[in-house]
Design a protein around this motif. Structure first.
Motif, PDB file in Angstrom:
ATOM      1  N   ARG A 115       0.833  -1.213   0.000  1.00 22.17           N
ATOM      2  CA  ARG A 115       0.000   0.000   0.000  1.00 22.17           C
ATOM      3  C   ARG A 115       0.862   1.254   0.000  1.00 22.17           C
ATOM      4  NH1 ARG A 115      -4.699  -1.799   4.343  1.00 22.17           N
ATOM      5  NH2 ARG A 115      -5.723  -3.273   2.935  1.00 22.17           N
ATOM      6  N   TYR A 116       1.904   1.264   0.826  1.00 18.03           N
ATOM      7  CA  TYR A 116       2.759   2.446   0.954  1.00 18.03           C
ATOM      8  C   TYR A 116       3.444   2.769  -0.371  1.00 18.03           C
ATOM      9  CZ  TYR A 116       6.326   5.641   2.644  1.00 18.03           C
ATOM     10  OH  TYR A 116       7.129   6.736   2.824  1.00 18.03           O
ATOM     11  N   TYR A 117       3.911   1.751  -1.072  1.00 18.74           N
ATOM     12  CA  TYR A 117       4.636   1.965  -2.331  1.00 18.74           C
ATOM     13  C   TYR A 117       3.729   1.931  -3.555  1.00 18.74           C
ATOM     14  CZ  TYR A 117       9.033   1.889   0.158  1.00 18.74           C
ATOM     15  OH  TYR A 117      10.069   2.200   0.994  1.00 18.74           O
ATOM     16  N   GLY A 118       2.410   1.861  -3.344  1.00 19.82           N
ATOM     17  CA  GLY A 118       1.463   1.934  -4.448  1.00 19.82           C
ATOM     18  C   GLY A 118       1.360   0.672  -5.274  1.00 19.82           C
ATOM     19  N   ASN A 119       1.752  -0.449  -4.713  1.00 17.44           N
ATOM     20  CA  ASN A 119       1.630  -1.727  -5.416  1.00 17.44           C
ATOM     21  C   ASN A 119       0.278  -2.355  -5.106  1.00 17.44           C
ATOM     22  OD1 ASN A 119       4.250  -1.235  -6.114  1.00 17.44           O
ATOM     23  ND2 ASN A 119       5.135  -2.914  -4.971  1.00 17.44           N
ATOM     24  N   SER A 120      -0.091  -3.332  -5.909  1.00 19.34           N
ATOM     25  CA  SER A 120      -1.336  -4.063  -5.669  1.00 19.34           C
ATOM     26  C   SER A 120      -1.190  -4.956  -4.450  1.00 19.34           C
ATOM     27  CB  SER A 120      -1.684  -4.928  -6.880  1.00 19.34           C
ATOM     28  OG  SER A 120      -1.890  -4.114  -8.005  1.00 19.34           O
ATOM     29  N   ASP A 121      -2.314  -5.330  -3.892  1.00 18.02           N
ATOM     30  CA  ASP A 121      -2.352  -6.229  -2.740  1.00 18.02           C
ATOM     31  C   ASP A 121      -1.698  -7.560  -3.124  1.00 18.02           C
ATOM     32  OD1 ASP A 121      -3.115  -8.042  -0.703  1.00 18.02           O
ATOM     33  OD2 ASP A 121      -4.975  -6.945  -0.332  1.00 18.02           O
ATOM     34  N   PRO A 122      -0.683  -8.022  -2.371  1.00 22.44           N
ATOM     35  CA  PRO A 122      -0.019  -9.278  -2.738  1.00 22.44           C
ATOM     36  C   PRO A 122      -0.928 -10.496  -2.634  1.00 22.44           C
ATOM     37  CG  PRO A 122       0.748  -8.513  -0.598  1.00 22.44           C
ATOM     38  CD  PRO A 122      -0.109  -7.421  -1.181  1.00 22.44           C
ATOM     39  N   ARG A 123      -2.045 -10.363  -1.921  1.00 18.48           N
ATOM     40  CA  ARG A 123      -2.984 -11.481  -1.821  1.00 18.48           C
ATOM     41  C   ARG A 123      -3.750 -11.678  -3.117  1.00 18.48           C
ATOM     42  NH1 ARG A 123      -6.169  -9.419   3.236  1.00 18.48           N
ATOM     43  NH2 ARG A 123      -5.924  -7.587   1.937  1.00 18.48           N
ATOM     44  N   ALA A 124      -3.672 -10.687  -4.027  1.00 21.27           N
ATOM     45  CA  ALA A 124      -4.381 -10.771  -5.301  1.00 21.27           C
ATOM     46  C   ALA A 124      -3.437 -11.070  -6.463  1.00 21.27           C
ATOM     47  CB  ALA A 124      -5.121  -9.461  -5.563  1.00 21.27           C
ATOM     48  N   ALA A 126      10.620  -7.421  -0.845  1.00 22.74           N
ATOM     49  CA  ALA A 126      10.694  -8.777  -0.297  1.00 22.74           C
ATOM     50  C   ALA A 126      11.594  -8.803   0.939  1.00 22.74           C
ATOM     51  CB  ALA A 126      11.211  -9.753  -1.348  1.00 22.74           C
ATOM     52  N   ILE A 127      12.735  -8.127   0.868  1.00 28.00           N
ATOM     53  CA  ILE A 127      13.650  -8.080   2.009  1.00 28.00           C
ATOM     54  C   ILE A 127      13.019  -7.337   3.175  1.00 28.00           C
ATOM     55  CG2 ILE A 127      15.850  -7.103   2.821  1.00 28.00           C
ATOM     56  CD1 ILE A 127      16.959  -7.812  -0.008  1.00 28.00           C
ATOM     57  N   LEU A 128      12.361  -6.223   2.904  1.00 25.89           N
ATOM     58  CA  LEU A 128      11.688  -5.473   3.974  1.00 25.89           C
ATOM     59  C   LEU A 128      10.574  -6.310   4.612  1.00 25.89           C
ATOM     60  CD1 LEU A 128      11.487  -1.910   2.392  1.00 25.89           C
ATOM     61  CD2 LEU A 128      12.976  -2.671   4.275  1.00 25.89           C
ATOM     62  N   THR A 129       9.838  -7.040   3.787  1.00 18.32           N
ATOM     63  CA  THR A 129       8.790  -7.926   4.302  1.00 18.32           C
ATOM     64  C   THR A 129       9.409  -9.018   5.170  1.00 18.32           C
ATOM     65  OG1 THR A 129       7.361  -7.505   2.397  1.00 18.32           O
ATOM     66  CG2 THR A 129       6.926  -9.512   3.650  1.00 18.32           C
ATOM     67  N   LEU A 130      10.470  -9.622   4.689  1.00 20.24           N
ATOM     68  CA  LEU A 130      11.157 -10.671   5.446  1.00 20.24           C
ATOM     69  C   LEU A 130      11.616 -10.155   6.815  1.00 20.24           C
ATOM     70  CD1 LEU A 130      12.458 -13.520   5.560  1.00 20.24           C
ATOM     71  CD2 LEU A 130      14.488 -12.479   4.542  1.00 20.24           C
ATOM     72  N   LEU A 131      12.255  -9.006   6.829  1.00 15.68           N
ATOM     73  CA  LEU A 131      12.741  -8.442   8.092  1.00 15.68           C
ATOM     74  C   LEU A 131      11.593  -8.081   9.032  1.00 15.68           C
ATOM     75  CD1 LEU A 131      15.665  -6.205   6.762  1.00 15.68           C
ATOM     76  CD2 LEU A 131      15.829  -8.411   7.950  1.00 15.68           C
ATOM     77  N   GLY A 132      10.533  -7.521   8.475  1.00 18.74           N
ATOM     78  CA  GLY A 132       9.370  -7.186   9.300  1.00 18.74           C
ATOM     79  C   GLY A 132       8.719  -8.421   9.892  1.00 18.74           C
ATOM     80  N   ASP A 133       8.511  -9.434   9.058  1.00 13.60           N
ATOM     81  CA  ASP A 133       7.877 -10.668   9.534  1.00 13.60           C
ATOM     82  C   ASP A 133       8.765 -11.390  10.542  1.00 13.60           C
ATOM     83  OD1 ASP A 133       5.688 -10.086   7.982  1.00 13.60           O
ATOM     84  OD2 ASP A 133       6.078 -11.626   6.470  1.00 13.60           O
ATOM     85  N   LEU A 134      10.062 -11.371  10.308  1.00  8.21           N
ATOM     86  CA  LEU A 134      10.997 -11.974  11.252  1.00  8.21           C
ATOM     87  C   LEU A 134      10.915 -11.280  12.613  1.00  8.21           C
ATOM     88  CD1 LEU A 134      13.701 -13.975  10.723  1.00  8.21           C
ATOM     89  CD2 LEU A 134      14.775 -11.862  11.422  1.00  8.21           C
ATOM     90  N   SER A 135      10.842  -9.962  12.588  1.00  7.42           N
ATOM     91  CA  SER A 135      10.787  -9.196  13.845  1.00  7.42           C
ATOM     92  C   SER A 135       9.500  -9.462  14.626  1.00  7.42           C
ATOM     93  CB  SER A 135      10.953  -7.700  13.567  1.00  7.42           C
ATOM     94  OG  SER A 135       9.828  -7.191  12.886  1.00  7.42           O
ATOM     95  N   LYS A 136       8.424  -9.790  13.916  1.00  8.43           N
ATOM     96  CA  LYS A 136       7.159 -10.097  14.611  1.00  8.43           C
ATOM     97  C   LYS A 136       7.281 -11.341  15.475  1.00  8.43           C
ATOM     98  CE  LYS A 136       4.298 -10.483  11.170  1.00  8.43           C
ATOM     99  NZ  LYS A 136       3.131 -10.491  10.286  1.00  8.43           N
ATOM    100  N   ALA A 146       6.720  -7.844  -6.279  1.00  6.27           N
ATOM    101  CA  ALA A 146       7.125  -6.471  -5.972  1.00  6.27           C
ATOM    102  C   ALA A 146       8.631  -6.248  -5.993  1.00  6.27           C
ATOM    103  CB  ALA A 146       6.571  -6.067  -4.604  1.00  6.27           C
ATOM    104  N   GLY A 147       9.405  -7.290  -6.161  1.00  9.68           N
ATOM    105  CA  GLY A 147      10.850  -7.126  -6.263  1.00  9.68           C
ATOM    106  C   GLY A 147      11.605  -7.386  -4.968  1.00  9.68           C
ATOM    107  N   LYS A 148      12.935  -7.384  -5.107  1.00  8.77           N
ATOM    108  CA  LYS A 148      13.814  -7.752  -3.991  1.00  8.77           C
ATOM    109  C   LYS A 148      13.702  -6.813  -2.795  1.00  8.77           C
ATOM    110  CE  LYS A 148      17.402 -10.090  -6.618  1.00  8.77           C
ATOM    111  NZ  LYS A 148      18.815 -10.080  -7.019  1.00  8.77           N
ATOM    112  N   ARG A 149      13.654  -5.536  -3.052  1.00  8.66           N
ATOM    113  CA  ARG A 149      13.658  -4.563  -1.950  1.00  8.66           C
ATOM    114  C   ARG A 149      12.469  -4.774  -1.016  1.00  8.66           C
ATOM    115  NH1 ARG A 149      12.099   1.416  -1.930  1.00  8.66           N
ATOM    116  NH2 ARG A 149      13.067   2.160  -0.024  1.00  8.66           N
TER     117      ARG A 149
END
Length: 191
Positions: free
Chosen positions: A23-32, A52-62, A47-50
């Motif tokens: 949502r922040y970067y204006g991409n479509s919902d990844p669930r779709a 994906a890495i931010l998602t990985l780090l965020g999910d890991l931190s959770k 959405a690309g590597k960047r």
């Protein structure tokens, strides 16, 4: 206080970095798109590597943060594991997104990192080895966590029950991937 931490861990786990970043970067919902999974692997596809890495780090931190809080509050390893499991359940079945979440691999990795770092390193090594040989993310995920159970049972036996429950949940969330693997239809990342 412990029950409040369980609820907070679930609520933190329910936050989807994949959806928020999209949502922040204006991409479509990844669930779709792609696999429909709001996790790092699908973010890499859509959405690309960047992101994906931010998602990985965020999910890991959770998965990691609730464990660190439980440790700071001097809870037992079993209580810490249940807190981590609450975060993973939040990721799998997020209250904020109609209980439609990811598969929990990165959040589980964060949980294992907090509980017993050698188990997390073993899971990472198994994931990397399996992925490098097959280029199939789901197979790597399904291989990594169950192989950590003996190490956890030996070093952190109190955490074995919650982590066993977690393993069952991860296999359940990957049930379609298992069907595809058995049928030879599971997507891979071959060049």
């Amino acid at each position: 206080m412990y029950e409040l931490l369980l609820v907070c861990a679930y609520l933190l786990g329910s936050f989807s970095f994949a959806i928020a970043l999209s949502r922040y970067y204006g991409n479509s919902d990844p669930r779709a798109q792609g696999s429909g999974n709001p996790g790092a692997t699908n973010m890499l596809r859509v959405a690309g590597k960047r992101l994906a890495i931010l998602t990985l780090l965020g999910d890991l931190s959770k998965g990691l943060l609730p464990i660190l809080i439980a440790q700071a509050l001097d809870y037992s390893p079993q209580q810490q594991a249940w807190v981590g499991l609450a975060a993973v359940i939040g990721h799998l079945y997020p209250i904020y997104f109609n209980f439609r979440g990811g598969k929990g691999v990165a959040t589980t990795a964060g949980m294992l990192l907090g509980l017993y770092p050698p188990a997390a390193l073993l899971a990472l090594a198994v994931w990397l080895l399996t992925f490098s040989l097959t280029r199939i993310s789901s197979l790597a995920a399904l291989s990594s966590v169950p192989l950590c159970l003996p190490l956890l049972a030996w070093q952190q036996p109190q955490a074995l029950l919650p982590v066993s429950v977690l393993s069952v949940l991860l296999v359940w969330r990957h049930r379609n991937n298992l069907k595809n693997l058995l049928a030879g239809n599971e997507p891979n990342f071959r060049e």
